[in-house]
Enzyme design. Structure first.
Site, PDB file in Angstrom:
ATOM      1  N   LYS A 254       0.657  -1.188   0.083  1.00  0.00           N
ATOM      2  CA  LYS A 254      -0.021  -0.054   0.051  1.00  0.00           C
ATOM      3  C   LYS A 254       0.804   1.302   0.080  1.00  0.00           C
ATOM      4  O   LYS A 254       2.010   1.239   0.585  1.00  0.00           O
ATOM      5  CB  LYS A 254      -0.877   0.069   1.164  1.00  0.00           C
ATOM      6  CG  LYS A 254      -1.963  -0.966   1.272  1.00  0.00           C
ATOM      7  CD  LYS A 254      -2.783  -1.101   2.645  1.00  0.00           C
ATOM      8  CE  LYS A 254      -3.761  -2.051   2.567  1.00  0.00           C
ATOM      9  NZ  LYS A 254      -5.003  -1.992   1.613  1.00  0.00           N
TER      10      LYS A 254
ATOM     11  N   ARG B 287     -10.522 -11.596   0.186  1.00  0.00           N
ATOM     12  CA  ARG B 287     -11.286 -12.290  -0.392  1.00  0.00           C
ATOM     13  C   ARG B 287     -10.680 -13.846  -0.465  1.00  0.00           C
ATOM     14  O   ARG B 287     -11.165 -14.842  -0.545  1.00  0.00           O
ATOM     15  CB  ARG B 287     -11.465 -12.105  -1.987  1.00  0.00           C
ATOM     16  CG  ARG B 287     -10.359 -11.918  -2.705  1.00  0.00           C
ATOM     17  CD  ARG B 287     -10.442 -10.996  -3.955  1.00  0.00           C
ATOM     18  NE  ARG B 287     -10.686  -9.599  -3.627  1.00  0.00           N
ATOM     19  CZ  ARG B 287     -10.930  -8.589  -4.414  1.00  0.00           C
ATOM     20  NH1 ARG B 287     -11.045  -8.738  -5.586  1.00  0.00           N
ATOM     21  NH2 ARG B 287     -11.275  -7.242  -4.004  1.00  0.00           N
TER      22      ARG B 287
END
Length: 508
Positions: free
Chosen positions: A282, A356
């Site tokens: 990030k 996910r």
């Protein structure tokens, strides 16, 4: 936690640090809300005029303090705005009561005891006020050693006790409403504590230990799969996400059962105790609050324990998919292929789409028990924040009726949510030339793409819903209503309400 009690005592004779009353916006100025009749009488019926002189209008969240009238054993009156006055003969909105109680509780930090004289027409109103008080008074000070001493000196510790005037201590419905509010808010605040805990003190192993302690305390069976068990079981998604961290991943299973249950619900929570993005790191400015990426797992833990405390006639299994997503020489790389617990293979195109992956394994594990419905909860996508903002979570499902039922449950308990679609045409974007599916698809509609990915790992014929709580899970702004800065505990009350409706047979 703020202690909650009921009392039918007259307001003038009650000993407390403050008495809280409600004010609404009337057509011609502020109007004193029901519940404060004794206070208004002591002002010779001119309390509304006094409040207007002090600048009060009755707007939602507005706080006005004034000295208590002569003859009261309480020195302070705190008037809190409830918003617009209800239509004639209409009851006060439960969420308005909840928010007003939360605002008042926060404003009364430092007080030992406060009496709440807000409108109570039934047990549901009483429960709403109790919830608002307990949630609004929340404070996370575990790491502020110097601030603790300063707060003690300044008298700024959270409100210690709240008495709800008009609540009948011997009334069964009132007692039940108060007990429910206490159980739900105590567990929701447990979730907030977990979310606010820094990641150096809450890795997957530590989270699992907290869950184990809570489960044993309330008669919930617990099973913890460590790296060895996850490897033996073939949980490639959870292991792949946790591969780059020195703190190994965990899958925690919590099982609450009732002898009278006719339905079985499974709750699955994303528990990334810290999300650096992995190799797909990030950028600066996006890492600082990533301790909150386990908010879904915190909500599931809190909901399962609350259900157990309430003794609901429904079986509930909670799955906490716990991992820390870090970059290192052993981390999963973009381009790697993982073999999931279901047997499907996933090409990892972006290691920051890790939630996910852990959820996929947990969803398939939950599916093996063939529950009547599965609900997963996750801070999954920034795309959902772009779509719905910071206060609303998205609901996706493979069954429209179930999605609608969840939406109604969320709105009923005061958690803003919105139903979202799962457009089949977006599935093609996740086609992989070397694996069964890729963990990324089209950029536009990214939140929906994530939901479609998860749907691939739900057992055939099982009703399923996905709650993307990325927006409201962590409040980076100032507190509002009963919502504090930091971890919010979003989705706990929705899950508990779903369990209640299922136990009552209202979901088919």
């Amino acid at each position: 936690m703020t202690a909650l009690t009921l009392s039918t005592a007259a307001a003038p004779g009650l000993r407390a640090d403050a008495i809280v009353i409600g004010v609404v916006k009337g057509a011609d100025g502020p109007v004193v809300a029901p519940g404060a009749e004794a206070v208004d009488k002591a002002y010779d019926g001119r309390l509304a005029g006094v409040l207007e002189t002090l600048g009060a209008a009755g707007a939602e969240g507005e706080v006005t303090k004034l000295p208590a009238p002569a003859g009261f054993k309480t020195p302070l009156v705190l008037a809190v705005g409830l918003g617009s006055e209800p239509e004639k003969d209409a009851s006060y909105d439960a969420e308005a009561l909840r928010r007003a109680a939360g605002v008042a509780a926060r404003a009364l930090a430092g007080c030992k005891k406060a009496a709440f004289a807000l409108p109570l027409t039934d047990a549901a109103d009483l429960g709403a006020v109790a919830e608002g008080v307990a949630l609004g008074a929340y404070s996370f000070d575990a790491y502020k050693e110097q601030d603790k001493d300063a707060k003690a000196k300044k008298g700024k510790s959270p409100l210690a006790e709240a008495t709800l005037l008009g609540g009948k201590p011997r009334d069964a419905a009132h007692k039940a409403a108060l007990a429910r509010a206490a159980a739900v808010t105590e567990e929701l605040n447990r979730a907030r504590d977990l979310i606010n805990t820094p990641p150096n003190d809450l890795d997957p192993e530590a989270f699992a230990a907290v869950a184990q302690t809570a489960a044993k305390e309330h008669g919930i069976k617990v099973q913890i799969l460590d790296e060895k068990a996850l490897t033996k079981g073939g949980y490639g998604g959870i292991l792949g996400v946790g591969a780059g961290s020195a703190a190994g991943p965990r899958l925690v299973k919590l099982s609450y059962t009732s002898s009278k249950a006719k339905k079985h619900l499974a709750f699955v929570g994303k528990g990334i105790t810290y999300d650096s993005g992995g190799i797909s790191l990030k950028p600066a400015g996006h890492n600082e609050t990533m301790k909150c990426d386990m908010s879904g797992a915190a909500a599931v833990l809190a909901a399962v324990v609350a259900v157990a405390r309430l003794g609901l006639d429904v079986n509930v299994t909670g799955w906490l998919a716990l991992a820390e997503n870090m970059p290192s020489g052993s981390a999963t790389r973009p381009g790697d292929v993982l073999r999931m617990f279901s047997g499907k293979t996933v090409e990892v195109l972006n290691t920051d789409a890790e939630g996910r992956l852990v959820l996929a394994d947990a969803l398939w594990a939950a599916s093996q028990e063939k529950p009547d419905a599965i609900v997963d909860v996750a801070t999954l996508t920034g795309a959902m924040m772009l779509a719905l903002g910071n206060r609303t979570f998205g609901i996706m499902a493979n069954d429209d009726a179930f999605r609608s039922a969840l939406h109604e449950a969320a709105e009923e308990v005061g958690e803003p949510a919105w139903p979202m679609p799962l457009p089949d045409h977006l599935r093609k974007g996740m086609d992989s030339p070397i694996a069964d599916i890729a963990n990324m698809g089209e950029r536009m509609g990214g939140g929906l793409v994530a939901g479609l990915f998860l749907r691939e790992f739900v057992g055939e014929g099982i009703t399923w819903a996905h709650l993307d709580i990325a927006g409201p899970a962590f409040n980076e702004g100032g507190p509002f209503g009963y919502t504090p800065k930091g971890g919010t505990g979003t989705a706990v009350r929705t899950l508990v309400r779903l369990a209640e409706l299922t136990a009552e047979g209202d979901l088919g």
